[in-house]
Scaffold this active site. Structure first.
Site, PDB file in Angstrom:
ATOM      1  N   SER A   7       0.855  -1.189   0.000  1.00  0.00           N
ATOM      2  CA  SER A   7       0.000   0.000   0.000  1.00  0.00           C
ATOM      3  C   SER A   7       0.886   1.232   0.000  1.00  0.00           C
ATOM      4  CB  SER A   7      -0.895   0.005   1.244  1.00  0.00           C
ATOM      5  OG  SER A   7      -1.417   1.311   1.404  1.00  0.00           O
ATOM      6  N   HIS A  32      -0.773  -1.212  -4.409  1.00  0.00           N
ATOM      7  CA  HIS A  32      -2.099  -0.927  -3.863  1.00  0.00           C
ATOM      8  C   HIS A  32      -2.208   0.583  -3.658  1.00  0.00           C
ATOM      9  CE1 HIS A  32      -5.736  -2.027  -1.554  1.00  0.00           C
ATOM     10  NE2 HIS A  32      -5.414  -1.036  -0.748  1.00  0.00           N
ATOM     11  N   ASP A  34      -4.484   3.620  -2.486  1.00  0.00           N
ATOM     12  CA  ASP A  34      -5.654   3.948  -1.662  1.00  0.00           C
ATOM     13  C   ASP A  34      -6.181   5.335  -2.006  1.00  0.00           C
ATOM     14  OD1 ASP A  34      -5.987   1.664   0.142  1.00  0.00           O
ATOM     15  OD2 ASP A  34      -3.989   2.198   0.864  1.00  0.00           O
ATOM     16  N   MET A  36      -8.997   8.040  -1.119  1.00  0.00           N
ATOM     17  CA  MET A  36      -9.941   8.411  -0.053  1.00  0.00           C
ATOM     18  C   MET A  36     -10.464   9.811  -0.313  1.00  0.00           C
ATOM     19  SD  MET A  36      -7.901   7.035   3.287  1.00  0.00           S
ATOM     20  CE  MET A  36      -6.953   5.510   3.282  1.00  0.00           C
ATOM     21  N   HIS A  65      -7.830   0.966  -4.796  1.00  0.00           N
ATOM     22  CA  HIS A  65      -8.841   0.742  -3.745  1.00  0.00           C
ATOM     23  C   HIS A  65      -9.578   2.056  -3.506  1.00  0.00           C
ATOM     24  CE1 HIS A  65      -9.516  -0.324   0.813  1.00  0.00           C
ATOM     25  NE2 HIS A  65     -10.643  -0.266   0.135  1.00  0.00           N
ATOM     26  N   MET A  67     -12.009   4.280  -1.699  1.00  0.00           N
ATOM     27  CA  MET A  67     -12.782   4.494  -0.470  1.00  0.00           C
ATOM     28  C   MET A  67     -13.463   5.844  -0.637  1.00  0.00           C
ATOM     29  SD  MET A  67      -9.889   3.025   2.095  1.00  0.00           S
ATOM     30  CE  MET A  67      -8.648   3.173   0.831  1.00  0.00           C
ATOM     31  N   MET A 136     -11.725  -6.221   4.369  1.00  0.00           N
ATOM     32  CA  MET A 136     -10.941  -5.264   5.163  1.00  0.00           C
ATOM     33  C   MET A 136     -10.634  -5.865   6.535  1.00  0.00           C
ATOM     34  SD  MET A 136     -10.299  -2.582   3.351  1.00  0.00           S
ATOM     35  CE  MET A 136      -9.494  -1.652   4.659  1.00  0.00           C
ATOM     36  N   ASP A 174      -6.619  -6.484   3.710  1.00  0.00           N
ATOM     37  CA  ASP A 174      -5.997  -5.157   3.727  1.00  0.00           C
ATOM     38  C   ASP A 174      -6.170  -4.531   5.107  1.00  0.00           C
ATOM     39  OD1 ASP A 174      -5.107  -2.591   3.180  1.00  0.00           O
ATOM     40  OD2 ASP A 174      -6.812  -2.043   1.907  1.00  0.00           O
TER      41      ASP A 174
HETATM   42  C1  DX5 Z   1      -6.646   1.496   4.993  1.00  0.00           C
HETATM   43  C2  DX5 Z   1      -6.067   1.217   3.621  1.00  0.00           C
HETATM   44  C3  DX5 Z   1      -4.948   0.253   3.652  1.00  0.00           C
HETATM   45  C4  DX5 Z   1      -3.759   0.680   4.452  1.00  0.00           C
HETATM   46  C5  DX5 Z   1      -2.888  -0.473   4.778  1.00  0.00           C
HETATM   47  O1  DX5 Z   1      -7.796   2.219   4.857  1.00  0.00           O
HETATM   48  O2  DX5 Z   1      -7.056   0.676   2.770  1.00  0.00           O
HETATM   49  O3  DX5 Z   1      -4.560  -0.116   2.335  1.00  0.00           O
HETATM   50  O4  DX5 Z   1      -2.994   1.647   3.797  1.00  0.00           O
HETATM   51  O5  DX5 Z   1      -1.822  -0.040   5.554  1.00  0.00           O
HETATM   52  P1  DX5 Z   1      -1.238  -0.936   6.741  1.00  0.00           P
HETATM   53  O6  DX5 Z   1      -0.686  -2.171   6.097  1.00  0.00           O
HETATM   54  O7  DX5 Z   1      -0.220  -0.048   7.320  1.00  0.00           O
HETATM   55  O8  DX5 Z   1      -2.373  -1.243   7.667  1.00  0.00           O
HETATM   56 ZN    ZN Z   2      -6.429  -0.236   0.896  1.00  0.00          ZN
END
Ligand code: DX5
Ligand code: ZN
Length: 215
Positions: A7, A32, A34, A36, A65, A67, A136, A174
């Site tokens: 990530s 990955h 993320d 948001m 991903h 969100m 998740m 994740d």
């Molecule tokens: C959380 C994200 C994850 C996160 C994982 O909302 O979707 O992808 O970055 O990071 P770690 O491995 O540090 O929990």
């Molecule tokens: Zn993620």
């Protein structure tokens, strides 16, 4: 074969290109990413224009991903930016089947994600159209949280259902994945491990990735 998707939430954004090359050299399978929106989750990261720039720096699979509250609205942008797999949340406001169909019609792989409080059975009606389901293992929003081992029951139920239907759907976990709990996730039926802080926070990312894969 276990795939590792670091990530990039935990990478050094001031040198993204170098970080992506490093991940590739260290044996990462995917990246990955993320996304948001500060609405679906209480944090804001990045959007399609940044992913478009990232695309120039890496040929790894872009595992995006989302969100965000209304993924359907932005799917064409993320496809154009270079996403290979687009994961969105079933808890979002977009119509699930229409959003999956849109992703697929634009030539991308579609994946659905469930938050910790959502039962995994809600994805079953869509399984045939999905390349992956993301279970998740933390509340989405932030990196560096602790792995929720009680999510493993959902992974087991999902793997059993995929097998019953003869599907080789990827099952991704994740949140909080590290060298200590990766084995449990794999044993439960996950085959794609996202790891942010465990990989980027490691002194030896190559060894960490190898160890995460070795289950
Ligand atoms: C959380 C994200 C994850 C996160 C994982 O909302 O979707 O992808 O970055 O990071 P770690 O491995 O540090 O929990
Ligand atoms: Zn993620």
């Amino acid at each position: 074969m276990i795939k590792i998707s670091p990530s990039i939430l935990s990478c050094d954004y001031s040198k993204m290109g170098e970080e992506f090359k490093r991940m590739e050299e260290c044996g990462a399978d995917w990246l990955h990413i993320d996304v948001m929106d500060g609405h679906f989750v209480p944090n804001i990261t990045l959007g399609a224009p940044i992913i478009k720039c990232m695309r120039k720096c890496s040929s790894l699979v872009f595992d995006v991903h989302l969100m965000i509250s209304d993924p359907k609205k932005y799917i064409p942008d993320f496809v154009k930016a270079g996403a290979d797999i687009i994961t969105f949340h079933i808890e979002s406001d977009s119509p699930t089947e229409e959003t999956i169909d849109l992703i697929r019609s634009l030539g991308c792989k579609a994946a659905l994600s469930v938050k910790p409080k959502t039962p995994v059975e809600v994805v079953f009606p869509f399984l045939e159209k999905l390349s992956m389901v993301l279970v998740m293992t933390v509340e989405p929003g932030f990196g560096g949280q602790s792995f929720m081992a009680d999510m493993m029951d959902k992974v087991k139920v999902l793997r059993a259902e995929c097998e019953r239907r003869g599907l080789d759907t990827d099952i991704q976990v994740d949140g909080g994945i590290n060298e200590q709990n990766a084995g449990l996730a794999v044993l439960s039926g996950a085959n794609v491990l996202v790891a942010g802080s465990a990989v980027f926070g490691s002194k030896d990312a190559k060894a960490t990735i190898a160890s995460l894969k070795n289950h």
